[in-house]
Design a protein around this motif. Structure first.
Motif, short mmCIF file in Angstrom:
data_model
loop_
_atom_site.label_atom_id
_atom_site.label_comp_id
_atom_site.label_asym_id
_atom_site.label_seq_id
_atom_site.Cartn_x
_atom_site.Cartn_y
_atom_site.Cartn_z
N GLU A 101 -8.48 -0.22 1.66
CA GLU A 101 -9.74 0.03 0.96
C GLU A 101 -9.92 -0.89 -0.24
O GLU A 101 -10.94 -0.82 -0.91
CB GLU A 101 -9.80 1.50 0.51
CG GLU A 101 -9.73 2.49 1.64
CD GLU A 101 -10.89 2.36 2.61
OE1 GLU A 101 -12.01 1.98 2.17
OE2 GLU A 101 -10.70 2.62 3.81
N SER B 257 0.83 -1.21 0.00
CA SER B 257 0.00 0.00 0.00
C SER B 257 0.85 1.25 0.00
O SER B 257 1.90 1.32 0.65
CB SER B 257 -0.88 0.03 1.25
OG SER B 257 -1.99 -0.80 1.12
N GLY B 258 0.36 2.26 -0.71
CA GLY B 258 0.94 3.59 -0.60
C GLY B 258 2.22 3.83 -1.37
O GLY B 258 2.73 4.95 -1.38
N ASP C 5 -4.11 0.61 -2.53
CA ASP C 5 -4.60 0.82 -1.17
C ASP C 5 -5.17 -0.51 -0.69
O ASP C 5 -6.29 -0.88 -1.06
CB ASP C 5 -5.67 1.92 -1.15
CG ASP C 5 -6.12 2.28 0.27
OD1 ASP C 5 -6.12 1.39 1.15
OD2 ASP C 5 -6.49 3.43 0.50
#
Lengths: 114, 111
Positions: free
Chosen positions: B69, B52-53, B66
């Protein structure tokens, strides 16, 4: 990435006949897969080609219709048997690089059944 | 059953525009998310995302994941007519090691 070739690139076949598609990779790979892409649709997995054993088929696909061979770690074939117009699709083989979690695709075979 | 949903299904833009393609997923044993570009027959690999990210970037294309989510986006800046294609999102399940594909986003870039 692996270099993958497929033969034939395209074919036009008559209803009731069979076609064998070949997939050749330039290096040994653990996993090989066969996908189908019907017109206007996304890719659907047909089966996983296992070296030295029977292929593992997804729901809705059977060995009698789509027999698969994988005699070694660089080659596989998919046969589309007793074809009907509904089998008109692009057929793609892919290989899985376990160390990179990336799959690469061959150039595809465009099949038209009349 | 693993599931991948892409939006929009199709998009028409003009050269120079920036586009964002969306991909949401449900997968039992997530391993990675992959983006491909399909112009004729063979999907060509763009990005593989696992964390993520962390943005992956290649020229005018970039992508981010993500995992909380359960979605990813693919951005294309300063679009060119050569970017016209179907963009496919797929997830890799650790158990099956086979890809589950979304329906794709058809992008058309007009001069």
């Amino acid at each position: 990435s692996a270099v993958i070739s497929q033969k034939p690139s395209r074919d036009i076949c008559q209803r009731g006949t069979s076609l064998t598609i070949q997939c050749q990779v330039d290096s040994q790979v653990t996993m090989m897969f066969w996908y189908r892409q019907q017109p206007g649709q996304s890719l659907t997995l047909i089966a996983t080609a296992n070296q030295g054993s029977e292929a593992t088929y997804e729901s809705g696909f059977v060995i009698d219709k789509f027999p698969i061979s994988r005699p070694n770690l660089t080659f596989s074939t998919l046969t589309v048997s007793n074809m009907s117009p509904e089998d008109s699709s692009i057929y793609l083989c892919s290989v899985d690089h376990v160390s990179t979690d990336t799959q690469y695709f061959g150039p595809g075979t465009r099949l038209t059944v009349l | 059953e693993d599931k991948v949903v892409q939006s929009p299904l199709s998009l028409v833009v003009h050269e120079g525009d920036t586009v964002t393609l969306n991909c949401s997923y449900e997968v039992t044993n997530f391993r990675s998310l992959l983006w491909y570009k399909q112009e004729k027959k063979a999907p060509t690999f763009l990005f593989m995302l696992t964390s993520s990210g962390i943005e992956k970037k290649s020229g005018r294309l970039s992508s981010i994941l993500d995992k909380k989510e359960l979605f990813s986006i693919l951005n294309i800046t300063a679009t060119q007519t050569g970017d016209s294609a179907v963009y496919l999102c797929a997830v890799l399940d650790t158990g099956r090691r086979a890809l589950t594909f979304g329906s794709g986003t058809r992008l058309q870039v007009q001069p």
